[in-house]
Design an enzyme around this catalytic site. Structure first.
Site, PDB file in Angstrom:
ATOM      1  N   HIS A  99      -0.332  12.770   0.384  1.00 20.51           N
ATOM      2  CA  HIS A  99      -0.993  13.227  -0.854  1.00 20.51           C
ATOM      3  C   HIS A  99      -0.396  14.551  -1.333  1.00 20.51           C
ATOM      4  CE1 HIS A  99      -4.252  10.260  -0.975  1.00 20.51           C
ATOM      5  NE2 HIS A  99      -4.219  10.318   0.344  1.00 20.51           N
ATOM      6  N   GLU A 136      -0.511  15.824  -4.106  1.00 24.39           N
ATOM      7  CA  GLU A 136      -1.365  16.497  -5.094  1.00 24.39           C
ATOM      8  C   GLU A 136      -2.137  17.670  -4.498  1.00 24.39           C
ATOM      9  OE1 GLU A 136      -1.788  13.420  -3.964  1.00 24.39           O
ATOM     10  OE2 GLU A 136      -3.895  12.834  -3.751  1.00 24.39           O
ATOM     11  N   CYS A 159      -0.116   7.328  -1.694  1.00 25.00           N
ATOM     12  CA  CYS A 159      -0.866   6.724  -0.588  1.00 25.00           C
ATOM     13  C   CYS A 159      -1.073   5.231  -0.840  1.00 25.00           C
ATOM     14  CB  CYS A 159      -2.167   7.484  -0.359  1.00 25.00           C
ATOM     15  SG  CYS A 159      -2.744   7.293   1.334  1.00 25.00           S
TER      16      CYS A 159
HETATM   17  N1  GLN Z   1      -6.750   2.443   1.851  1.00 21.60           N
HETATM   18  C1  GLN Z   1      -5.457   2.870   2.283  1.00 21.60           C
HETATM   19  C2  GLN Z   1      -5.430   3.242   3.752  1.00 21.60           C
HETATM   20  O1  GLN Z   1      -6.447   3.483   4.331  1.00 21.60           O
HETATM   21  C3  GLN Z   1      -4.950   4.012   1.426  1.00 21.60           C
HETATM   22  C4  GLN Z   1      -5.741   5.257   1.591  1.00 21.60           C
HETATM   23  C5  GLN Z   1      -5.481   6.259   0.500  1.00 21.60           C
HETATM   24  O2  GLN Z   1      -4.965   5.927  -0.536  1.00 21.60           O
HETATM   25  N2  GLN Z   1      -5.870   7.485   0.711  1.00 21.60           N
HETATM   26  O3  GLN Z   1      -4.384   3.316   4.346  1.00 21.60           O
END
Ligand code: GLN
Length: 542
Positions: free
Chosen positions: A519, A521, A393
């Site tokens: 994600h 994970e 992410c």
């Molecule tokens: N802050 C980033 C976004 O909002 C990444 C978010 C995250 O890593 N879950 O896109």
């Protein structure tokens, strides 16, 4: 149509929080499932947040995201991993959600002029949100957050008391408490447990099982005392001594005869029209859990992964990632040696020292500006030194920023999350996100389908052209830069089926350099490690 009645296992906690109620609930589910029953789990959270989406990981640990895009308590992660069952918004009921529903009904006039009260209206709402899971499932595990005696948990306890009363014979209560060991007298002390059970009985709940968490196994005399004063069979006082790995819990419960006793009490087959095939034995599955625990704890060799984050003081903030790395390491017959690196402390001159002996570098998800420059440095290091890199992410976004700055030479390239009008907004908001005002529930959330390009590393890893992975973010790779990045060697290996947004980037000239906007994970399980983590650990070992 004759619907079978669902059986309930209600799990409450006493004495202290953080003694492993979530894991224990999940482990009970694992055991029941190993007997061929269909099982699901639900977490009742007494706080007033509608969901965990707006809660800080510093306070609350990771926000676990489900396929349907719910931002939930991290215990749902344990449930999914242990039960192999997909959770959703329905599996996490918070006080905030309950009150929001009751108040919405009141405003609509649904209560026809009645005075709206905790009893019965809030209680009824809790009961109906729990019962919403009854959909042909054999057993529903309900974990009540908090500890007995908290003001906040009272309506929830009242609701489960009523549910058990209405379903006599179809519900059992498990109470998990702490039995501390007093070293001065070298004795296990059962008094706090006695008090906590008294409190539970005062509100009308008689536990069927006491799970006694203690630093050492319960002695016979301590067990007898707990049984006597709690009004519970001695055999139903289950000793849960501290263990080194959570994967030891299902076999531990099996050894205490928990599954046998639960099946005797609940008789899940009673409710069925067609009898189940003869009960499956839990033994083969329990052996797999034991073997896994052994590998995780005792494997001869380890794999060293550096995690560059900002919540490094609170490991719960990265629960699912830690789990996924552990599963992947075990799949390679390795222990996980995780090196926590505080992104804010990363300086260019000490990078070599920080990452000495590290097999792979991981940048996890995150929000806000803090630590960003350190993470960019970590990515540079991984890229230039050919150290395997996995970006999750925010970790993908950082990889794009690093590449834009240092390979494309776009000075000041960054995300509009960190700087309102940068010269090169390589990571930016999509138009539809820009219009949203409230922070709660404004992200791209939940499972999306991603198309993977043939011939890429991602395609080799996943072994299929289409995957579904979960999202939780606002910002995206800016389409205006995608071609330039690709020409310079950072290619989009996967794109969102619906929007075409970049989902996976990788660097074909590097042995293993991959960033994903989702994600992965959340989809890894102890007995079914996620392919991306497995491949990352594999690369780290080479
Ligand atoms: N802050 C980033 C976004 O909002 C990444 C978010 C995250 O890593 N879950 O896109």
């Amino acid at each position: 149509m004759s619907r079978k009645r669902a059986k309930y296992v209600f799990v409450t906690g006493g004495v202290l929080s953080s003694i492993g109620k979530g894991i224990t609930t999940a482990a009970i589910g694992t055991l029941l499932k190993s007997h061929g029953l269909s099982v699901t789990a639900l977490k009742l959270d007494p706080y007033l947040n509608v969901d965990a989406g707006t809660m800080s990981p510093f306070q609350h640990g990771e926000v676990f995201v489900t396929d349907d895009g719910a931002e939930t308590d991290l215990d749902l992660g344990h449930y999914e991993r242990f039960l192999g069952v997909r959770m959703g918004a329905k599996n996490n009921v918070t006080a905030g959600k309950v009150y929001a529903a009751v108040i919405a009904k009141e405003r609509r006039g649904d209560f026809l002029g009645a005075t709206v009260q905790i009893v019965p209206h809030v209680i009824e709402e809790i009961k109906s949100q729990i019962a919403a899971l009854e959909n042909g499932i054999d057993v529903i595990l309900v974990e009540v957050g908090g500890t007995v005696g908290d003001i906040e948990s009272q309506p929830f306890l009242e609701a489960i008391r009523q549910m058990a009363l209405e379903r006599r014979g179809d519900a059992v209560f498990v109470h998990l408490t702490l039995v501390p060991y007093l070293s001065t007298v070298q004795e296990l002390k059962t008094k706090p447990t006695q008090h906590s059970v008294q409190e539970l009985r005062r509100i009308g709940i008689q536990p069927d099982f006491i799970f006694a968490r203690s630093p050492v196994p319960l002695s016979d005399s301590a067990r007898a005392k707990v049984a006597l004063f709690s009004n519970v069979d001695a055999a139903s006082v289950i000793s849960l001594p501290d263990v080194k790995s959570i994967y030891q819990i299902p076999p531990l419960l099996a050894a205490g005869g928990v599954d046998r006793q639960l099946l005797e009490r609940l008789r899940p087959e009673k409710a069925e029209k067609t009898p189940k095939p003869p009960a499956k034995s839990a033994a083969p599955l329990m052996e797999r859990w034991e073997r896994l625990a052994k590998t995780v704890l005792l494997a001869k060799d380890a794999v060293t992964i550096a995690m560059v984050g900002k919540y490094i003081d609170l490991q719960d903030a990265y629960k699912s990632i830690l789990e996924a790395l552990t599963h992947a390491a075990a799949a390679h017959d390795r222990r996980l040696d995780l090196r926590w690196v505080d992104a804010e402390e990363l300086q260019d001159r000490t990078l070599g020292e920080t990452f000495k002996g590290v097999g792979g570098i991981l940048v996890p998800g995150g929000f806000g500006e803090r630590g960003i420059e350190g993470k960019v440095r970590a990515v540079s290091y991984a890229r230039l030194k050919s150290v395997p890199y996995l970006g999750l992410c925010l970790g993908l976004q950082i990889a794009v920023i690093e590449y834009a700055r240092n390979v494309l030479g776009l000075d000041g390239a960054t995300s509009t999350e960190f700087s309102p009008r940068p010269r090169h907004p390589v990571i930016d908001l999509m138009e539809e996100q820009k219009k949203k005002k409230n922070l709660g529930g404004t992200m791209r959330l939940g499972a999306c389908t991603c198309n993977i390009r043939k011939g890429t590393l991602a395609h080799r890893i996943y072994g299929q052209p289409k995957i579904r992975e979960r999202h939780r973010h606002r910002y995206e790779v800016n389409a205006a830069y995608v071609q330039r990045l690709a020409k310079a060697g950072l290619v989009a290996a996967g794109t969102d089926e619906r929007t075409g947004l970049v989902e996976i980037v990788e660097c074909p000239s590097h042995p293993f350099f991959i960033g994903v906007q989702f994600h992965p994970e959340f989809l890894s399980a102890p007995l079914a490690p996620h392919p991306l983590f497995k491949a990352f650990v594999g690369a780290a070992l080479r």
